[in-house]
Design a protein around this motif. Structure first.
Motif, PDB file in Angstrom:
ATOM      1  N   MET A   1       0.826  -1.195   0.000  1.00  0.00           N
ATOM      2  CA  MET A   1       0.000   0.000   0.000  1.00  0.00           C
ATOM      3  C   MET A   1       0.866   1.252   0.000  1.00  0.00           C
ATOM      4  O   MET A   1       0.356   2.361  -0.006  1.00  0.00           O
ATOM      5  CB  MET A   1      -0.887   0.008   1.241  1.00  0.00           C
ATOM      6  N   LEU A   6      -2.737   8.280   1.282  1.00  0.00           N
ATOM      7  CA  LEU A   6      -3.792   8.272   2.289  1.00  0.00           C
ATOM      8  C   LEU A   6      -4.777   9.405   2.001  1.00  0.00           C
ATOM      9  O   LEU A   6      -4.368  10.522   1.704  1.00  0.00           O
ATOM     10  CB  LEU A   6      -3.142   8.464   3.662  1.00  0.00           C
ATOM     11  N   SER A  24     -10.014   7.309   7.438  1.00  0.00           N
ATOM     12  CA  SER A  24      -9.216   7.474   6.229  1.00  0.00           C
ATOM     13  C   SER A  24      -9.167   6.182   5.432  1.00  0.00           C
ATOM     14  O   SER A  24      -9.517   5.118   5.938  1.00  0.00           O
ATOM     15  CB  SER A  24      -7.804   7.940   6.608  1.00  0.00           C
ATOM     16  N   HIS A  26      -6.697   4.246   2.060  1.00  0.00           N
ATOM     17  CA  HIS A  26      -5.642   4.316   1.049  1.00  0.00           C
ATOM     18  C   HIS A  26      -6.278   4.041  -0.304  1.00  0.00           C
ATOM     19  O   HIS A  26      -7.185   3.217  -0.413  1.00  0.00           O
ATOM     20  CB  HIS A  26      -4.586   3.237   1.311  1.00  0.00           C
ATOM     21  N   TYR A  41     -17.069   2.941   4.794  1.00  0.00           N
ATOM     22  CA  TYR A  41     -17.756   3.785   5.788  1.00  0.00           C
ATOM     23  C   TYR A  41     -19.255   3.939   5.575  1.00  0.00           C
ATOM     24  O   TYR A  41     -19.926   4.584   6.372  1.00  0.00           O
ATOM     25  CB  TYR A  41     -17.094   5.175   5.847  1.00  0.00           C
TER      26      TYR A  41
ATOM     27  N   SER B 100      -6.308   2.286  10.163  1.00  0.00           N
ATOM     28  CA  SER B 100      -6.327   3.719   9.901  1.00  0.00           C
ATOM     29  C   SER B 100      -6.110   4.503  11.199  1.00  0.00           C
ATOM     30  O   SER B 100      -5.377   5.497  11.217  1.00  0.00           O
ATOM     31  CB  SER B 100      -7.606   4.063   9.122  1.00  0.00           C
ATOM     32  N   GLU B 103      -2.416   4.342  12.041  1.00  0.00           N
ATOM     33  CA  GLU B 103      -1.567   5.215  11.224  1.00  0.00           C
ATOM     34  C   GLU B 103      -1.480   6.628  11.783  1.00  0.00           C
ATOM     35  O   GLU B 103      -0.513   7.336  11.538  1.00  0.00           O
ATOM     36  CB  GLU B 103      -2.083   5.259   9.781  1.00  0.00           C
ATOM     37  N   ARG B 109       1.438   1.137   7.740  1.00  0.00           N
ATOM     38  CA  ARG B 109       0.585  -0.032   7.630  1.00  0.00           C
ATOM     39  C   ARG B 109       1.328  -1.249   7.066  1.00  0.00           C
ATOM     40  O   ARG B 109       1.229  -2.360   7.586  1.00  0.00           O
ATOM     41  CB  ARG B 109      -0.618   0.311   6.750  1.00  0.00           C
ATOM     42  N   ASP B 110       2.074  -1.037   5.997  1.00  0.00           N
ATOM     43  CA  ASP B 110       2.785  -2.154   5.377  1.00  0.00           C
ATOM     44  C   ASP B 110       3.793  -2.786   6.329  1.00  0.00           C
ATOM     45  O   ASP B 110       3.956  -4.001   6.373  1.00  0.00           O
ATOM     46  CB  ASP B 110       3.524  -1.680   4.123  1.00  0.00           C
ATOM     47  N   ILE B 113       2.005  -4.890   8.839  1.00  0.00           N
ATOM     48  CA  ILE B 113       1.529  -6.134   8.228  1.00  0.00           C
ATOM     49  C   ILE B 113       2.695  -7.102   8.018  1.00  0.00           C
ATOM     50  O   ILE B 113       2.559  -8.304   8.221  1.00  0.00           O
ATOM     51  CB  ILE B 113       0.751  -5.832   6.927  1.00  0.00           C
TER      52      ILE B 113
END
Ligand SMILES: [Fe+2]
Ligand SMILES: [Fe+2]
Ligand SMILES: [Fe+2]
Lengths: 93, 328
Positions: A1, A6, A24, A26, A41, B100, B103, B109-110, B113
């Motif tokens: 990602m 974002l 938020s 991505h 959402y 989210s 973050e 995020r990566d 993971i």
């Protein structure tokens, strides 16, 4: 990602209220951000309109500015209706 | 419990006097129930601990889709299939709300993971058990999501704003999960054949103890709890939440007409609580350390999903670039 930027997501609910920040997502671009935001959402009628904004485009006030920004409004009590005491006879105003 | 073992880096609490002025102001804010927001100053340990906790929670939601995904193609009716699919999609959503909010703490995020995939990050032990029959879909919704609710409801008041707000969204969706699960079991018990009823009992026998383990080690074995509670990123002790879950679950078990695989389970008139037998902590720690029945399979499934999906992510970027190029 990592290569998907974002986006901050804002949703307006049915009742004519303002768009409200909800979180938020991505996405590869703006259009995909809308699609992802819809999926994430608004699975249960949470909204009728979506805004997405690249997170990098948002300028936010910093917590250190709290006093210079917000304190001046504290001492202006005359901006509130409750400041003006009226006799009972006036009734609800 | 979705975050069962969260290292805080300290098992001794500082008093307000031992804190730096910043740290003290931070702690007083928490004591006053004022939310901490992303741009506020926070101790490094608070930030790191929260990243650990929220990422564990997020990983649990994502890995948690796998045991249920196993039955999607074999759901007994189209209606059940649609319901299960909606439930699983919600879990993906929960994972994404959480990533989210993580973050906002500056975590990538990566990278988080990756930590899941190479075993540095944990996820809830419960998702390392196999789903062997259709009743497991009912039991998971009822017991696993039920335990999740008990854990997540207090987290709506957690001190970190973005985490608390993610929890509010999650909690709104969970009761559908639990009700659809319980209804699967109720239908099997009330309208099912003897074989189908036996399936329900078998499923409860397998998931009962793992569900109780979801709340994490007993209080005397939770050295990090004191710090997490002071920071209000944990609001009740593991044993307290486990007891709450048990007290609400046993009457539901009886209503199904099923039993728990625990000969010591009994109601204590005086305390008004159910008492239960000893949890097999060896099993719990084995599963947490990666040696449960499905740990390897789960991580393998996640890894291959990421790897095999790489071309889709790359194609999306290429497509976005092309679209932008055309517009310019
Ligand atoms: Fe969930
Ligand atoms: Fe869940
Ligand atoms: Fe759930």
């Amino acid at each position: 990602m990592a290569d998907w930027p974002l986006f901050e997501v804002f949703i307006r609910s049915k009742h004519g209220l303002n768009h409200k920040h909800v979180g938020s997502v991505h996405a590869a671009d703006r259009r995909m951000a809308i699609e992802n935001a819809r999926e994430l959402y608004t699975r249960r009628n949470e909204g009728v309109s979506i805004w997405v904004v690249p997170a990098s485009e948002i300028t936010a006030s910093s917590p250190d500015e709290k006093e210079p920004l917000f304190d001046p409004s504290n001492d202006k009590v005359y901006r509130h209706a409750s400041f003006y005491k009226l006799p009972k006879e006036v009734g609800h105003m | 419990m979705y975050a069962q073992l969260v290292e805080t880096g300290s098992n001794k609490l500082k008093t307000l006097d031992e804190m730096s002025p910043e740290e003290r102001q931070f702690q007083e804010r928490i004591n006053d129930e004022i939310k901490i927001e992303p741009k506020n100053w926070m101790p490094d340990a608070y930030r790191k601990t929260l990243i650990r906790q929220i990422s564990q929670h997020a990983h649990s939601e994502i890995v948690g889709m796998l045991p249920e995904g196993n039955w999607l193609t074999r759901a007994p009716t189209l209606k059940r299939k649609l319901q299960l699919m909606a439930k699983i999609q919600d879990e993906a959503g929960h994972g994404l709300y959480l990533y989210s909010s993580m973050e906002t703490l500056g975590a990538d995020r990566d990278e988080e993971i990756d930590k899941l995939h190479d075993g540095r990050a944990k996820y809830s032990s419960i998702f390392n058990y196999p789903t062997l029959n259709w009743a497991d879909m009912g039991t998971i919704g009822w017991l696993v999501d039920g335990a999740a609710i008990v854990n997540q409801v207090p987290l709506q008041r957690t001190s970190y704003g973005p985490y608390a707000r993610a929890m509010i969204r999650v909690c709104k969706e969970e009761s559908f999960h639990q009700r659809q699960g319980y209804q699967i079991l109720l239908t099997m018990m009330q309208e099912g054949t003897d074989d189908q009823k036996a399936m329900v009992q078998d499923s409860i026998n397998r998931f009962w103890w793992p569900a109780l383990m979801m709340f994490g080690p007993s209080d005397e074995n939770s050295p990090n709890s004191a710090q997490s509670m002071a920071w209000k990123i944990k609001r009740h002790s593991n044993d307290e939440l486990r007891q709450r879950f048990l007290d609400q679950t046993v009457p539901q078990l009886e209503l199904l007409g099923c039993t728990a695989p625990d000969p010591d389970l009994k109601y204590n008139q005086e305390t008004g609580h159910y008492e239960f037998g000893e949890i097999d902590w060896q099993e719990f720690f084995d599963v947490v350390k990666g040696n449960g029945p499905c740990n390897r399979e789960r991580i393998e499934a996640r890894r291959s999903a990421i790897d095999n999906g790489a071309w889709v992510r790359e194609a999306a970027v290429a497509h976005a670039a092309k679209r932008q190029h055309r517009a310019a």
